[in-house]
Design an enzyme around this catalytic site. Sequence first.
Site: not given
Length: 218
Positions: A64-66, A38, A206
């Site tokens: 960037i999402s968790q 990541r 989001f």
Amino acid sequence: MTPQYPRSDERRRMVEQQIEARGITDPRVLAAMRDVPRHLFIPSPCDQDAYADTPLPIGNNQTISQPYIVALMTGLLHPKATDTVLEIGAGSGYQAAILSALVRKVITIERIKEVAARAKANLEAVHADNVTIVLGDGTLGYPPAAPYNGIIITAATPEIPGPLKTQIAEGGRLVAPVGDRILQELVVLERHGDRFTEERHGGVRFVPLIGEHGWEEN
């Protein structure tokens, strides 16, 4: 053989403490989350926090999402090795990289040229050779490669875009955060002929999905 990248201990702890601990058990999804680096998808200096339980900025007002949300949405697609998956919102390319380890082909659409270029470079760096990046309006989908076994929307949409529903294969699934610009609910559609079943999987946040069938750009 899966390439080995630095910070593997951080990824292992991330999977154990953030993902498995919250009930995600699909071994293929867990393996992909352990393998894909990541930190390579996050610009400096935020890459230092790449394995923290949080979304992070990637530039151009995108995030960037968790890790947990990436794993959750991936698992909800029920990905199979023979699948073709469409992603709406390439971002840094991390979600596409996770999917690339699980399915036959990934097509990801990004509307911002600079973001798409960075995603392409990131995906090349991790040898995600089965991912194609398309520059355009993701709310329209990508008809040339339809139908898709899975569609994943990685931005908040006021409703499921009609063009995307028509591009889901029989028995295929679509995962999306649906709601307003502030708070959404994670929705899963599964197609059965002209009928769609729906599941809901809790609140999420989001960035907005911009496009003809999404939100207007401010």
